[in-house]
Write a protein that holds these residues in place. Structure first.
Motif, mmCIF file in Angstrom:
data_model
loop_
_atom_site.group_PDB
_atom_site.id
_atom_site.type_symbol
_atom_site.label_atom_id
_atom_site.label_comp_id
_atom_site.label_asym_id
_atom_site.label_seq_id
_atom_site.Cartn_x
_atom_site.Cartn_y
_atom_site.Cartn_z
ATOM 1 N N UNK A 120 22.040 20.944 33.141
ATOM 2 C CA UNK A 120 22.169 20.830 31.684
ATOM 3 C C UNK A 120 22.631 19.436 31.329
ATOM 4 N N UNK A 121 22.633 19.146 30.042
ATOM 5 C CA UNK A 121 23.048 17.808 29.591
ATOM 6 C C UNK A 121 24.549 17.616 29.784
ATOM 7 N N UNK A 122 25.003 16.377 29.618
ATOM 8 C CA UNK A 122 26.444 16.098 29.646
ATOM 9 C C UNK A 122 27.125 16.897 28.542
ATOM 10 N N UNK A 123 28.251 17.520 28.893
ATOM 11 C CA UNK A 123 28.991 18.298 27.894
ATOM 12 C C UNK A 123 28.505 19.721 27.730
ATOM 13 N N UNK A 124 27.578 20.168 28.601
ATOM 14 C CA UNK A 124 27.036 21.527 28.434
ATOM 15 C C UNK A 124 27.927 22.602 29.070
ATOM 16 N N UNK A 125 28.897 22.178 29.885
ATOM 17 C CA UNK A 125 29.812 23.155 30.485
ATOM 18 C C UNK A 125 29.625 23.361 31.974
ATOM 19 N N UNK A 126 28.768 22.550 32.604
ATOM 20 C CA UNK A 126 28.476 22.719 34.038
ATOM 21 C C UNK A 126 29.730 22.524 34.894
ATOM 22 N N UNK A 127 30.377 21.374 34.708
ATOM 23 C CA UNK A 127 31.569 21.058 35.506
ATOM 24 C C UNK A 127 32.695 22.039 35.192
ATOM 25 N N UNK A 128 32.789 22.463 33.931
ATOM 26 C CA UNK A 128 33.819 23.432 33.528
ATOM 27 C C UNK A 128 33.677 24.726 34.331
ATOM 28 N N UNK A 129 32.438 25.170 34.539
ATOM 29 C CA UNK A 129 32.201 26.388 35.323
ATOM 30 C C UNK A 129 32.633 26.166 36.777
ATOM 31 N N UNK A 130 32.237 25.026 37.347
ATOM 32 C CA UNK A 130 32.630 24.710 38.720
ATOM 33 C C UNK A 130 34.136 24.684 38.885
ATOM 34 N N UNK A 131 34.810 24.079 37.926
ATOM 35 C CA UNK A 131 36.269 23.974 38.006
ATOM 36 C C UNK A 131 36.947 25.321 37.756
ATOM 37 N N UNK A 132 36.293 26.192 36.988
ATOM 38 C CA UNK A 132 36.849 27.537 36.769
ATOM 39 C C UNK A 132 36.743 28.367 38.047
ATOM 40 N N UNK A 133 35.636 28.192 38.785
ATOM 41 C CA UNK A 133 35.452 28.933 40.041
ATOM 42 C C UNK A 133 36.524 28.531 41.049
ATOM 43 N N UNK A 134 36.817 27.229 41.114
ATOM 44 C CA UNK A 134 37.776 26.732 42.111
ATOM 45 C C UNK A 134 39.226 26.803 41.605
ATOM 46 N N UNK A 135 39.402 27.408 40.409
ATOM 47 C CA UNK A 135 40.724 27.694 39.842
ATOM 48 C C UNK A 135 41.447 26.462 39.292
ATOM 49 N N UNK A 136 40.690 25.418 38.968
ATOM 50 C CA UNK A 136 41.315 24.263 38.294
ATOM 51 C C UNK A 136 41.424 24.566 36.802
ATOM 52 N N UNK A 137 40.330 25.094 36.216
ATOM 53 C CA UNK A 137 40.345 25.496 34.799
ATOM 54 C C UNK A 137 40.656 26.985 34.695
ATOM 55 N N UNK A 138 41.681 27.383 33.928
ATOM 56 C CA UNK A 138 41.929 28.819 33.741
ATOM 57 C C UNK A 138 40.826 29.432 32.871
ATOM 58 N N UNK A 139 40.487 30.689 33.121
ATOM 59 C CA UNK A 139 39.437 31.324 32.324
ATOM 60 C C UNK A 139 40.072 32.219 31.263
ATOM 61 N N UNK A 140 39.390 32.351 30.120
ATOM 62 C CA UNK A 140 39.937 33.155 29.024
ATOM 63 C C UNK A 140 39.343 34.561 28.993
ATOM 64 N N UNK A 141 38.226 34.771 29.713
ATOM 65 C CA UNK A 141 37.627 36.108 29.780
ATOM 66 C C UNK A 141 36.685 36.162 30.989
ATOM 67 N N UNK A 142 36.376 37.380 31.409
ATOM 68 C CA UNK A 142 35.481 37.549 32.547
ATOM 69 C C UNK A 142 36.210 37.410 33.868
ATOM 70 N N UNK A 143 35.442 37.335 34.954
ATOM 71 C CA UNK A 143 36.058 37.219 36.273
ATOM 72 C C UNK A 143 35.122 36.520 37.255
ATOM 73 N N UNK A 144 35.741 35.977 38.302
ATOM 74 C CA UNK A 144 35.007 35.350 39.404
ATOM 75 C C UNK A 144 35.335 36.142 40.661
ATOM 76 N N UNK A 145 34.279 36.597 41.369
ATOM 77 C CA UNK A 145 34.469 37.414 42.569
ATOM 78 C C UNK A 145 33.890 36.666 43.763
ATOM 79 N N UNK A 146 34.708 36.480 44.800
ATOM 80 C CA UNK A 146 34.289 35.774 46.009
ATOM 81 C C UNK A 146 34.443 36.716 47.193
#
Length: 312
Positions: free
Chosen positions: A46-72
């Motif tokens: 996606x373009x810059x600012x589309x949320x790609x890196x935010x998702x990556x950082x949420x998976x690795x627990x750098x960004x806290x998530x406000x809803x949903x879940x990540x299952x590993x």
């Protein structure tokens, strides 16, 4: 690579990431869903600012998530988790960062940079064993073991990115998030880093989440690709299928922007521009739908009928 009999290594379910509070609240990622299977390279484009890196950082627990879940590997790793699980996640999921210049500590020697994760996870590891692990990690990414005693400023961009990859590999991860790992590199170096990542994946059975804004690169490295626009995934399919039958107008716009090596084809090419007002979502809301096997799209009923006709 969408065999439903295979066990997903990582699952992202209804993920939402929000920054700020009250009037300054900004929802960066909305209702994102995808599975990543063991051994595959899953692309997020996606373009810059589309949320790609935010998702990556949420998976690795750098960004806290406000809803949903990540299952590993069948365990929830988002939100509050035990210290033991947190330690396991730290080891099993690693990240290669976008800027090899900024992601390495300029004041630390390569030996410390590469072994820092080991020091945190295995604080009582003997020094000789740790040094041997650093030498092996550097060798695995095509660098000389004696580079361990140097500082990052003594290396080129491509070498720095290899140091970043060695830092990830030394933890013996199963899953690596590669956040635009080649965008800051010279074109001549990019292929080397991509080939290195492919080689390491085959040798170690690694699984990648490959984040980029360049679809032409993803075509050669990714098994499946998800297209994200303003925090919402709009299309997801096998790479070949996505390039052969792009359905969402945003995907088609991204594909039309890929430069062509033939000057005549490039001159005659029609650029598509994505205009969000082409969707009429007031009464008929879009839903995440599997339009054909392994091909998902965000669309309302009217659009789904049109897309099904395009696939005939």
């Amino acid at each position: 690579m969408t065999d439903n009999t295979r066990e997903p290594l990582l699952q992202v379910k209804n993920l939402e990431v929000t920054f700020g509070k009250g009037k300054k609240k900004f929802v960066a990622v909305k209702n994102v869903n995808f599975d990543i299977y063991k051994g595959e390279t899953f692309g997020l484009v996606g373009e810059s600012g589309s949320g790609k890196t935010t998702i990556g950082r949420a998976i690795i627990r750098i960004n806290p998530i406000s809803d949903g879940e990540v299952i590993f590997k069948g365990q929830r790793i988002s939100g509050k988790i035990s210290r033991q699980l947190d330690k396991e996640v730290t080891q099993k999921i690693q990240m290669i960062f976008q800027d090899p210049m900024a992601s390495l500590n300029e004041r630390a020697k390569v030996d410390y940079i590469v072994s820092e994760g080991l020091i945190n996870v295995h604080p009582h590891m003997p020094k000789e064993e740790r040094e041997a692990a650093v030498s092996k990690a550097l060798s695995d990414v095509g660098l000389l073991p004696e580079f361990a005693s140097r500082f990052p400023h003594e290396f080129s961009g491509g070498q720095r990115q290899r140091i970043g990859i060695a830092r990830s590999l030394i933890m013996e991860p199963e899953f690596i998030i590669a956040d635009e790992p080649i965008s800051a590199l010279d074109v001549s170096i990019r292929a080397q880093v991509l080939n290195l990542m492919s080689k390491l994946q085959k040798e170690r059975g690694l699984t990648y989440l490959f984040i980029a804004h360049d679809l032409s690169v993803m075509r050669f490295i990714c098994d499946r690709i998800a297209v994200i626009h303003k925090g919402v995934i709009v299309e997801l399919a096998d790479t070949d299928k996505l390039f052969a039958h792009p359905l969402h107008p945003y995907t088609r716009a991204l594909l039309s922007a890929i430069p062509m090596p033939d000057p005549e084809s490039e001159r005659d090419k029609v650029l598509e521009v994505y205009d969000p007002s082409c969707h009429h979502y007031d009464a008929d809301k879009p839903v995440w739908t599997e339009i054909e096997e392994g091909h998902f799209i965000m669309a309302n009923q009217e659009e789904l009928e049109k897309y099904r006709d395009m696939l005939k």
